[in-house]
Design a protein around this motif. Structure first.
Motif, short mmCIF file in Angstrom:
data_model
loop_
_atom_site.label_atom_id
_atom_site.label_comp_id
_atom_site.label_asym_id
_atom_site.label_seq_id
_atom_site.Cartn_x
_atom_site.Cartn_y
_atom_site.Cartn_z
N ILE A 89 0.82 -1.21 0.00
CA ILE A 89 0.00 0.00 0.00
C ILE A 89 0.86 1.26 0.00
O ILE A 89 0.58 2.21 -0.74
N ASN A 90 1.92 1.27 0.81
CA ASN A 90 2.79 2.45 0.87
C ASN A 90 3.50 2.68 -0.46
O ASN A 90 3.67 3.83 -0.90
N SER A 91 3.90 1.59 -1.12
CA SER A 91 4.53 1.71 -2.43
C SER A 91 3.57 2.31 -3.45
O SER A 91 3.93 3.17 -4.26
N LEU A 92 2.31 1.84 -3.39
CA LEU A 92 1.28 2.37 -4.29
C LEU A 92 1.03 3.85 -4.01
O LEU A 92 0.95 4.66 -4.95
N CYS A 93 0.91 4.21 -2.74
CA CYS A 93 0.65 5.60 -2.38
C CYS A 93 1.77 6.51 -2.87
O CYS A 93 1.52 7.59 -3.41
N LYS A 95 3.81 5.98 -5.37
CA LYS A 95 3.75 6.08 -6.83
C LYS A 95 2.65 7.04 -7.28
O LYS A 95 2.86 7.86 -8.18
N LEU A 96 1.50 6.96 -6.64
CA LEU A 96 0.39 7.83 -7.00
C LEU A 96 0.71 9.30 -6.74
O LEU A 96 0.39 10.17 -7.56
N VAL A 97 1.36 9.56 -5.62
CA VAL A 97 1.74 10.95 -5.29
C VAL A 97 2.80 11.44 -6.27
O VAL A 97 2.70 12.54 -6.82
N ASP A 98 3.82 10.59 -6.53
CA ASP A 98 4.92 10.99 -7.43
C ASP A 98 4.43 11.23 -8.85
O ASP A 98 4.93 12.12 -9.55
N ARG A 99 3.44 10.45 -9.28
CA ARG A 99 2.99 10.54 -10.66
C ARG A 99 1.81 11.50 -10.85
O ARG A 99 1.26 11.58 -11.95
N HIS A 100 1.45 12.19 -9.80
CA HIS A 100 0.40 13.21 -9.90
C HIS A 100 0.92 14.55 -9.38
O HIS A 100 0.35 15.13 -8.46
N PRO A 101 1.99 15.04 -10.01
CA PRO A 101 2.56 16.32 -9.57
C PRO A 101 1.60 17.50 -9.78
O PRO A 101 1.77 18.54 -9.17
N HIS A 102 0.60 17.31 -10.64
CA HIS A 102 -0.40 18.36 -10.84
C HIS A 102 -1.38 18.43 -9.66
O HIS A 102 -2.14 19.39 -9.54
N ILE A 103 -1.34 17.41 -8.79
CA ILE A 103 -2.15 17.41 -7.57
C ILE A 103 -1.27 17.68 -6.35
O ILE A 103 -1.63 18.49 -5.49
N TYR A 104 -0.12 16.99 -6.30
CA TYR A 104 0.74 17.07 -5.11
C TYR A 104 2.01 17.88 -5.35
O TYR A 104 2.92 17.89 -4.53
N GLY A 105 2.09 18.56 -6.49
CA GLY A 105 3.25 19.39 -6.79
C GLY A 105 2.83 20.66 -7.51
O GLY A 105 1.71 21.12 -7.37
N ASN A 106 3.74 21.17 -8.34
CA ASN A 106 3.46 22.44 -9.02
C ASN A 106 3.39 22.30 -10.54
O ASN A 106 3.56 23.28 -11.26
N VAL A 107 3.18 21.07 -11.02
CA VAL A 107 3.06 20.84 -12.47
C VAL A 107 1.62 21.07 -12.90
O VAL A 107 0.69 20.72 -12.18
N GLU A 108 1.45 21.65 -14.09
CA GLU A 108 0.11 21.89 -14.60
C GLU A 108 -0.33 20.76 -15.53
O GLU A 108 0.44 20.25 -16.32
N ALA A 109 -1.59 20.39 -15.41
CA ALA A 109 -2.19 19.41 -16.31
C ALA A 109 -3.68 19.72 -16.37
O ALA A 109 -4.43 19.42 -15.44
N ASN A 110 -4.09 20.34 -17.46
CA ASN A 110 -5.47 20.82 -17.57
C ASN A 110 -6.42 19.84 -18.22
O ASN A 110 -7.62 20.06 -18.24
#
Length: 259
Positions: A89-93, A95-110
Motif C-alpha cells: 500500500i505504501n509503495s502504491l501511495c 507512486k500515485l503521489v509521485d505521478r500526480h505532480p499536478h495534484i501534489y506538486g506544481n506541475v500543470e495538467a489541464n
C-alpha cells in the motif's frame, strides 16, 4: 456507505481472516504465488464479465475475490520477509503521489492528455528504459496492442486526427486484399495483423475500448445463435440440414430482441 473507520475495520478483519486461513486451512497453507497466478487472472476476467453485464452485486463479489488475492500475495510475501500489505500500500501511495505532480506538486495538467503525457515522462525518469517496458508480455494480443498505442501516444507519437487513422485502416485493408489476390500466404497473416492493429488504433480515436466492443459483439452473436438453435429445436429441425435462408429468418428475429 460506511465511514472511513468502518472501512478500515473491515480491511483489518480481512487481514485477520487471511492469517487464520494461512495457518489453519490445508488448501490456503499450500498455496504459493505461482499456484495463485492463474487463479488471479481468472478472477480478473470474472470481474471484467460482471462489469460488462453492469451487475453491481456481482461486481462487488468479484472485487472481493481480487482483493483477496492481493492480500494473499502480501501474506506470502510477509512470510519470507520480502514485503507485507503495508509495503504494498505504501509503495502504491508513493507512486500515485509521485505521478500526480499536478495534484501534489506544481506541475500543470489541464486535461487527460497532459496527465497521460506527464505520467509516461515520469516513468522514464524513474528508470524505465522504454515507454513500452510496462506492457505485460502475457497480455492478450488485442489488449496489448491497445496498451502499446496508448503508451506511445502518451509521449506524442500519435496521429493528429481520427480521419488520418481511418485512412490508414483503408490503406492496410487494401494491402491485405492485394496479398490475398496474389495468393501470398506468407504475407497475408502479416497484413491481417496490420489491419487489426490499425483498427484498434482507430477505436482509440473513437473513444472505444476495442476489447469491450469485441466482447459485446461476441455476447450478441452468442445470444442470436442460441436463439436460432432454440427455434430450430422447437420445430424439430436440425441446424445442419437447414438452408442459410431458413436460418437467416430466425437470425433476423433474434436481431429484433433487445439484450
Amino acid at each position: 456507505m460506511y465511514t472511513r473507520q468502518k472501512q478500515l475495520d473491515a480491511f483489518e478483519r480481512l487481514l485477520d481472516i487471511m492469517d487464520d486461513l494461512r495457518e489453519k486451512c490445508p488448501w490456503d497453507r499450500k498455496q504459493t504465488m505461482d499456484s495463485l497466478r492463474n487463479l488471479t487472472v481468472e478472477e480478473v476476467y470474472e470481474l471484467g464479465d460482471a462489469i460488462l453485464e453492469k451487475d453491481s452485486e456481482e461486481i462487488k463479489k468479484e472485487l472481493g475475490d481480487v482483493l483477496l488475492h492481493i492480500v494473499f500475495y502480501s501474506k506470502i510475501g510477509s512470510e519470507t520477509n520480502d514485503f507485507d500489505i503495508a509495503d504494498v500500500i505504501n509503495s502504491l501511495c508513493k507512486k500515485l503521489v509521485d505521478r500526480h505532480p499536478h495534484i501534489y506538486g506544481n506541475v500543470e495538467a489541464n486535461d487527460e492528455k497532459q496527465v497521460k503525457e506527464n505520467w509516461e515522462k515520469l516513468k522514464l525518469k524513474e528508470g524505465n528504459k522504454s515507454v513500452l517496458q510496462g506492457v505485460p508480455k502475457s497480455l492478450p494480443a488485442l489488449i496489448k496492442a491497445s496498451r502499446i498505442q496508448d503508451k506511445v501516444a502518451g509521449v506524442g507519437f500519435d496521429w493528429e486526427e481520427p480521419q488520418q487513422v481511418f485512412e490508414k485502416v483503408k490503406e492496410e485493408l487494401a494491402e491485405l486484399q492485394d496479398e490475398v489476390n496474389q495468393n501470398k500466404n506468407d504475407e497475408i497473416e502479416s497484413e491481417f495483423g496490420d489491419v487489426l492493429f490499425s483498427m484498434i488504433n482507430y477505436a482509440r480515436f473513437l473513444k472505444i475500448d476495442p476489447e469491450t466492443a469485441l466482447e459485446r459483439t461476441n455476447k450478441k452473436f452468442i445470444f442470436r445463435f442460441q436463439y436460432l438453435e432454440k427455434k430450430a429445436k422447437e420445430l424439430n429441425l436440425d441446424l445442419s440440414e437447414m438452408t442459410l435462408s431458413e436460418m437467416d429468418k430466425f437470425w433476423e428475429e433474434a436481431k429484433t430482441i433487445k439484450i
